[in-house]
Enzyme design. Sequence first.
Site, PDB file in Angstrom:
ATOM      1  N   SER A 167       0.848  -1.310  -0.112  1.00 18.19           N
ATOM      2  CA  SER A 167       0.036  -0.041   0.160  1.00 18.19           C
ATOM      3  C   SER A 167       0.780   1.269   0.141  1.00 18.19           C
ATOM      4  O   SER A 167       0.359   2.558  -0.414  1.00 18.19           O
ATOM      5  CB  SER A 167      -0.700   0.019   1.291  1.00 18.19           C
ATOM      6  N   ASP A 203       1.746  -0.689   7.552  1.00 25.70           N
ATOM      7  CA  ASP A 203       3.227  -1.216   7.708  1.00 25.70           C
ATOM      8  C   ASP A 203       3.818  -0.706   6.349  1.00 25.70           C
ATOM      9  O   ASP A 203       3.194  -0.173   5.353  1.00 25.70           O
ATOM     10  CB  ASP A 203       3.041  -2.823   7.398  1.00 25.70           C
ATOM     11  N   ASP A 249       5.781  -2.345   3.401  1.00 28.25           N
ATOM     12  CA  ASP A 249       6.369  -3.567   2.789  1.00 28.25           C
ATOM     13  C   ASP A 249       7.390  -3.228   1.993  1.00 28.25           C
ATOM     14  O   ASP A 249       7.613  -2.425   1.086  1.00 28.25           O
ATOM     15  CB  ASP A 249       5.481  -4.230   2.118  1.00 28.25           C
ATOM     16  N   ASP A 264       7.848  -4.493   6.843  1.00 26.94           N
ATOM     17  CA  ASP A 264       7.910  -6.034   6.665  1.00 26.94           C
ATOM     18  C   ASP A 264       8.864  -5.994   5.566  1.00 26.94           C
ATOM     19  O   ASP A 264       8.614  -5.710   4.511  1.00 26.94           O
ATOM     20  CB  ASP A 264       6.409  -6.504   6.121  1.00 26.94           C
ATOM     21  N   LYS A 312     -10.935   0.382   1.287  1.00 28.55           N
ATOM     22  CA  LYS A 312      -9.906  -0.303   2.424  1.00 28.55           C
ATOM     23  C   LYS A 312     -10.849   0.117   3.804  1.00 28.55           C
ATOM     24  O   LYS A 312     -10.839  -0.847   4.757  1.00 28.55           O
ATOM     25  CB  LYS A 312      -8.509   0.321   2.515  1.00 28.55           C
ATOM     26  N   TYR A 354     -11.535  -7.030   6.037  1.00 28.87           N
ATOM     27  CA  TYR A 354     -10.140  -6.702   5.598  1.00 28.87           C
ATOM     28  C   TYR A 354      -9.228  -7.556   6.388  1.00 28.87           C
ATOM     29  O   TYR A 354      -8.742  -7.373   7.530  1.00 28.87           O
ATOM     30  CB  TYR A 354      -9.774  -5.282   5.992  1.00 28.87           C
TER      31      TYR A 354
END
Length: 523
Positions: free
Chosen positions: A105, A116, A118, A170, A231, A240
């Site tokens: 995202s 987070d 990623d 992450d 979302k 979700y």
Amino acid sequence: MGESKSKIGDSTLSRHKATTIQFDLTKPLSLSGPSNADIRRNAMLHKFLITSGVYESLEETERREEVLAQIRQIAKDCVKQVTSEKGYSSKWVKNANVVIFPYGSYRLGVHGPGADIDTLCVGPYNVRLQEFFSYLHKILAKMDEVTNLQTILDSYVPVLKFKFQGILIDLVYAPIYFRIVPNDLDLSHNSVLGYVDKKAVPSLNGYRVANKILELVPNVENFRTTLRCLKLWGNRRGLYSNVTGFLGGINWAILVARVCQLYPNANPSMLVCRFFRVYTEWKWPNPVMLCPLVESNRRRFHVWDPRKYLKDRTSVMPIITPVYPSTNSSYNVSTTTLNIIKDQFEFGKKMCEQIELRNGQWDSLFEFYPFFEAYPCYLLINVSASDEEDLLDWKGFVKSRLMKLTLKIERAHEKLQCHPCTNAYTDESISPARHCAFFMGLKRKKEETTEEVHMQTNEEVNVLATGAQFADEVKGRYPNWKQTMDINLNLVRREEMPSYVFRQQSVYMLSFKQLSKLTNVTK
Ligand SMILES: Nc1ncnc2c1ncn2[C@@H]1O[C@H](COP(=O)(O)OP(=O)(O)OP(=O)(O)O)[C@@H](O)[C@H]1O
Ligand SMILES: [Mg+2]
């Protein structure tokens, strides 16, 4: 409005027959742009999004960039150190490099406060994944700004999870067969997959998928705003969560991107309403795809295709990633969770119709799903461990198995329908760091009766027996299980729901902005 419904998810497919599945991409359903009313509704939607706290502050955006820069430096030092310890020449060490690619995202530009980051780290081939993670873990463990450090090696995509200055990261790693990793490394071409191990392909593809989605939507800004809406909506309606069998970030992104392709000139308020129209009409298991499936001549990787592979015919809600090798990103969705998702999409469609007809308020669409009012009975899954660190791993594992529990109960008790809750709850009176609870709503299936029927005593006993069996299996399968880690299941009637559930539910109902500041709530 000159729109055609005929090709949505195509045909009247009712069962999964590979031969009748629609693989062609249809043309846009309508080229209409917004009317004055749509423009007004869009302005209201925009205001609603701001007050709902889906946008992060400029300060947080800057902090994320700084954190990424620091992580890049740490990762680079790490590969240099590993290269040196493995006895490579000083020239090799000097040239050892990593390139950081944020994806998910954050890359799509739709992350909210507290989301987070990623992050894909591409490093040199001489530094293997295990070496990189183990070295980086040691370095990060010593840093004050790092908390919640967790290395997960046995998942489909091995990942190092941690919080850096409070920002959740992450991190995935892909060693590439280059002696020197160039700073301008381009991952867009399929040929790059030939330069990594098969196992590293899913790690590379997270970034490739995000980029491709942005390329395939007709208007990136409209896509972003619409995706933020969905979302938020998915979160509030309890949908979700990929791991619980519902939809995760990537699924929402592809679903929204497809609607954007079908209505290339629509504004976000139109796209939100079209989203529900399209997906209440969709004939699952027809796949949602953004581009045709691409095969490689070398056929090195499995590309999702139920025409060829029996296993792919079990997908109930296929949402296909747009880069080679395409996969079904919603493999966790089951018939049960699909039915729940469909019901919620119907709710969304109804609310949007009211908004469009009566110029209604957007709040009604984004109402929280009253999970603890919806079922006469709930299965309460208590998870405990001796300390915070053990609990973090143990509850993550239990959560990843909840889908199996849903299927197990439904298989053993045909009349029952299970609805897993995506959030975890904590009884503050025990010790938040050592315990958490998951819930599943239970009721008779729709066709049985429209009335609420409490389970009979023998059914309750049977469900608890299935639960006890599940608890034993989870303990048996968890590789790091200790005597101090426990799981037990009880049935709770709606009227007897423990009060901590409602206290925490109201915390969940706070806006994202406030939520991100609360540390004692598990997402
Ligand atoms: N089931 C999946 N199939 C394919 N790719 C996946 C899957 N789950 C995650 N990914 C990849 O990992 C990325 C990050 O996953 P994540 O669950 O963090 O979603 P996200 O889009 O970043 O949303 P969020 O805002 O919830 O973090 C996805 O964007 C996708 O590229
Ligand atoms: Mg993410």
